[in-house]
Design an enzyme around this catalytic site. Structure first.
Site, PDB file in Angstrom:
ATOM      1  N   CYS A  31       0.842  -1.204   0.000  1.00  0.00           N
ATOM      2  CA  CYS A  31       0.000   0.000   0.000  1.00  0.00           C
ATOM      3  C   CYS A  31       0.875   1.252   0.000  1.00  0.00           C
ATOM      4  O   CYS A  31       0.597   2.215  -0.722  1.00  0.00           O
ATOM      5  CB  CYS A  31      -0.915   0.003   1.220  1.00  0.00           C
ATOM      6  SG  CYS A  31      -2.099  -1.351   1.286  1.00  0.00           S
ATOM      7  N   ASP A 453      40.427   5.357 -15.370  1.00  0.00           N
ATOM      8  CA  ASP A 453      41.200   6.537 -15.721  1.00  0.00           C
ATOM      9  C   ASP A 453      42.364   6.602 -14.740  1.00  0.00           C
ATOM     10  O   ASP A 453      42.218   6.245 -13.571  1.00  0.00           O
ATOM     11  CB  ASP A 453      40.332   7.789 -15.599  1.00  0.00           C
ATOM     12  CG  ASP A 453      41.115   9.045 -15.865  1.00  0.00           C
ATOM     13  OD1 ASP A 453      41.836   9.099 -16.864  1.00  0.00           O
ATOM     14  OD2 ASP A 453      41.006   9.987 -15.047  1.00  0.00           O
ATOM     15  N   ASP A 671      37.389  10.267 -12.328  1.00  0.00           N
ATOM     16  CA  ASP A 671      37.339  11.186 -11.194  1.00  0.00           C
ATOM     17  C   ASP A 671      36.193  12.181 -11.291  1.00  0.00           C
ATOM     18  O   ASP A 671      36.047  13.048 -10.429  1.00  0.00           O
ATOM     19  CB  ASP A 671      38.669  11.919 -11.016  1.00  0.00           C
ATOM     20  CG  ASP A 671      39.064  12.725 -12.249  1.00  0.00           C
ATOM     21  OD1 ASP A 671      38.215  12.893 -13.137  1.00  0.00           O
ATOM     22  OD2 ASP A 671      40.211  13.188 -12.312  1.00  0.00           O
ATOM     23  N   ASP A 675      35.574  13.485 -17.228  1.00  0.00           N
ATOM     24  CA  ASP A 675      35.290  12.140 -17.727  1.00  0.00           C
ATOM     25  C   ASP A 675      33.819  11.915 -18.067  1.00  0.00           C
ATOM     26  O   ASP A 675      33.411  10.772 -18.269  1.00  0.00           O
ATOM     27  CB  ASP A 675      35.719  11.093 -16.689  1.00  0.00           C
ATOM     28  CG  ASP A 675      37.218  11.131 -16.438  1.00  0.00           C
ATOM     29  OD1 ASP A 675      37.962  11.444 -17.371  1.00  0.00           O
ATOM     30  OD2 ASP A 675      37.622  10.860 -15.289  1.00  0.00           O
TER      31      ASP A 675
END
Length: 797
Positions: A31, A453, A671, A675
């Protein structure tokens, strides 16, 4: 108790971007989920949460939306529940104070008071069949029907008015069937068996199941309540005359000065303007080590200043703070739907009507083919256990139909996915991991490659100049090479430029071609530069006294006719250790080199080894030269063929795409600074970020912690959550597929049906709660990881 606005007053949001309502008519988490979905369907609503036990709903509006509480109330009513605007302190705990005998606890108490004497008289004292006990049974069962059954009957009626049906419908029909048949038998003077005990026990056991369900669900949602209570209510504001005054946090505005004494919680986001201290940010990032703060350092609301006096300037308030964005991220994850949930949603949408049809068919079969049904049950009993066959077709028809209605559990399918997502999101948040939504959890389960990276992810992200080599031969030059490099680097915001700009602070050694080392001077020479510009991914160029100076990658300098032969031995030595060498050239002549090193994170090698043991292919992408990239990759254990070097920031997404074209499902770990394209392109984007950057929409998972251990931990938790979802869905389907036929054939009594129905919900929720209790998710700060405000800590007062 719901709080309503006096008549004649217009509904208004509680505090601009947050509104609160009191909702009645809910009996289970299904509910609450339905009511929350109805509220989220209103235009302008960013998030909506519902606390089942207190009946309190919190609605967060989009910043650009005009709040309309009336529209939210209408949407809740259309879903079959009642709602009223609530006014008061929106920062109060979501649960609020509850009476000891309120809600489901009261239903359980009254139900046990009615059912236990009936069970004692019928099963122990053998009073069944006595006239006086029949009337006592009727009276006790009537109390249970009126008091315990009221919530189910009201809920069923509201759903009927909304042209819908849910578990309340099944419980009301099943209990009424057993009670009604017994009343007809008693008042008609028949000598048949009475099922008053069954009718009372059904309501009692289901109420008990709901009470336990509420308690379990509150534990699953505990992290969000902890977050909501992190910020203090008041702050010590410093007036222009340096006078201190205690003010509500909501009255703070950007630019205000706030005093933080030892033990105070930071009231909102800001920056230090005076003082030094180590601030405990574990409640936001999951990192236990205090973070040193000095003038200019950022502070985040909800963190704790345990040591020294600080003065901060407010930079963000309300929904713009890091804590508010974390709360929004957790709410978004909890309220999200995974693709796999569509299976349960499709079944749940037709579940109740199908069960009612099956119950009706069961009643007709036992009523009109009693002998045949008895024979079938008897033959199956040889392989199962003795069936419960009432003496008489009419009794069998009513009781077995009631058993089918009671044993079916649509809530189990409705709760299978959301409870697991809620528990998984909470467990992750306690460890400084923010999961975007249920779809991100699903995607993480199929990742085959993790692409890191390098800068700021595998490394500390703070390179340092370790060597300056001056190759100039002209003895008349009085300007040091480091002063030239610093002047060229200062206007740039590139990480390597920032490291060179800090060159005097870091005090590197300076070399001359004959190998002599000298310390830098205490005072830098100021130079006048003109026509300064930056070539992205290459370097910087500027003019000084008619001469053109360039600083950047050696291959880039070669494009301008600069011979880099004098620096080859420095380049080879630096590359072998993973360092980066930049050149400084004047006109077309190499003036010198700078060697920069970015230390690897201490746990990089361990984390990469752990990912490889999990069967993941681990790759690295960097803009460094191949020799430097190869050295770093070797030091952390990444295979040479999985290294992508000399890649410009804009081309990282291209590397992700190439891996995907090879059939890999890629998780990109960056980071979160430059990116975004790669994070968006990847199947799963993971941003290693500080709490102020958590709003990055490109990432599916945001890691607030700086240590790389959060990467395999996040993937492991996501896989565990997805596994819990699949287990829950399997159990929900298996339970209903087995329980309904067994009840129809007479192998489950109505009382046992009520118990198993409640157990089904508890198993689904309990399985999800295991995500909170996994030992590898616990932190050293406490049993359940994320701590709340410290005991005895001040709250800004």
């Amino acid at each position: 108790m719901s709080v309503s606005e006096p008549s004649g007053r217009q509904s208004r949001p509680a505090s601009g971007t947050v509104s609160e309502l009191s909702i009645t008519g809910m009996t289970c988490q299904g509910c609450a989920r339905k009511a929350a979905d109805a509220m989220r369907s209103v235009p302008g609503v960013a998030a909506a949460t519902v606390d089942l036990e207190s009946g309190r709903a919190t609605v967060r509006w989009l910043a650009s939306a005009q709040p309309s509480v009336e529209s939210v109330i209408d949407s809740v009513r259309s879903a079959g529940y009642s709602a009223q605007a609530r006014y008061g302190d929106v920062n109060a705990s979501a649960t609020g104070a509850r009476s000891r005998f309120s809600g489901w606890r009261a239903s359980v108490t009254v139900g046990l008071a009615a059912a236990l004497p009936l069970a004692l008289g019928e099963w122990v004292l053998d009073w069944h069949g006595r006239q006086w006990f029949a009337w006592v049974s009727f009276a006790l069962a009537l109390v249970a029907q009126v008091f315990c059954g009221a919530r189910f009957y009201q809920g069923a009626w509201r759903q009927l008015r909304a042209r819908s049906a849910n578990m309340d419908t099944l419980v009301a029909l099943g209990s009424s069937t057993a009670f009604g048949f017994s009343v007809w038998t008693l008042f008609s003077g028949s000598m048949g068996h009475l099922y008053f005990l069954e009718s009372a026990a059904i309501l009692t056991l289901i109420s008990l199941g709901h009470w336990l369900e509420v308690r379990a669900s509150q534990r699953a949602a505990s992290t969000l309540r902890v977050l909501l209570n992190l910020s203090p209510r008041t702050a010590r504001r410093i007036s222009p005359g340096s006078a201190e005054s205690l003010v509500p946090v909501r009255e703070l505005v950007v630019g205000d000065l706030v005093l933080l004494k030892p033990g105070d919680q930071v009231p909102t986001d800001g920056e230090v303007v005076d003082g030094r201290s180590a601030v405990d940010e574990s409640m936001l990032t999951g990192e236990s080590a205090p973070v040193e703060k000095c003038p200019g350092s950022p502070l985040y609301g909800g963190t704790v200043n345990p040591e020294r006096r600080l003065v901060m300037r407010v930079t963000e308030t309300g929904e713009g703070t890091a804590l508010a964005r974390i709360i929004a991220a957790v709410e978004r994850a909890q309220n999200s739907r995974a693709r796999i949930q569509r299976i349960g949603d499709r079944v749940s949408s037709v579940f109740v009507p199908v069960v009612v049809v099956v119950a009706l068919a069961t009643g007709l079969w036992w009523g009109f083919a009693y002998e045949t049904a008895t024979q079938v049950a008897t033959s199956l009993a040889e392989h199962l256990w003795p069936a419960v066959v009432p003496g008489g077709a009419l009794a069998a028809a009513f009781i077995h139909a009631a058993a089918v209605l009671i044993v079916a559990c649509p809530c189990a399918m409705g709760l299978a996915t959301p409870t697991a997502i809620m528990a998984g999101a909470n467990a992750a948040a306690r460890r400084g991991i923010l999961i975007r939504d249920g779809i991100a959890l699903e995607k993480s389960g199929s990742i085959t490659t993790v692409l890191f990276d390098k800068t700021g992810t595998l490394t500390q992200g703070r390179p340092v100049v370790t060597d300056v080599v001056d190759l100039r031969q002209e003895p008349d030059s009085m300007i040091r090479l480091e002063d030239i490099a610093t002047g060229l680097a200062k206007p740039s915001d590139h990480p390597l430029s920032n490291a060179i700009a800090r060159l005097h602070e870091d005090s590197p050694r300076q070399s001359t071609p004959n190998g002599q080392r000298t310390s830098p001077a205490d005072r830098a020479v100021r130079l006048d530069w003109s026509n300064w510009r930056e070539v992205r991914g290459c370097g910087v160029v500027a003019e000084q006294e008619g001469r053109t100076w360039r600083m950047g990658a050696l291959p880039w300098l070669q494009n301008f006719g600069v011979s880099v032969a004098p620096a080859e031995r420095f380049v080879v030595a630096a590359a072998s250790s993973g360092a980066t060498v930049l050149g400084v050239a004047v006109d077309a002549k190499l003036a010198g080199t700078l060697t920069l090193r970015d230390a690897l994170k201490s746990d990089a090698r361990v984390v990469i080894a752990k990912l490889m043991r999990q069967g993941k292919r681990v790759c690295m992408v960097t803009g460094d030269r191949e020799a430097v990239a190869a050295a770093i990759a070797k030091s952390v254990g990444i295979d040479a063929e999985n290294v992508f070097a000399e890649v410009a920031p804009d081309n990282k997404a291209t590397i992700v795409r190439k891996l995907q074209e090879q059939g890999e499902r890629v998780a990109f770990v960056g980071d979160g600074i430059n990116d975004a394209p790669a994070l968006e392109q990847a199947n799963l984007g993971m941003a290693v970020s500080r709490s102020s950057d958590i709003a990055r929409e490109a990432a599916d998972i945001v890691l607030l912690r700086s240590d790389l251990g959060a990467v395999p931990e996040a993937l492991g938790l996501a896989r565990a959550t997805l596994r819990a979802i699949k287990q829950n869905l399997f159990w929900a389907f298996f339970y209903n597929a087995m329980a309904v036929p067994l009840a129809a054939l007479g192998f489950l009594s109505p009382i046992l049906c009520a118990a198993t129905m409640g157990l089904s919900d508890l198993l689904v929720i309990g399985n999800a709660l295991r995500l909170n209790l996994c030992h590898h998710l616990l932190t050293s700060r406490g049993r359940f990881g994320w701590p709340g405000p410290r005991a005895g800590s001040k709250t800004g007062a």
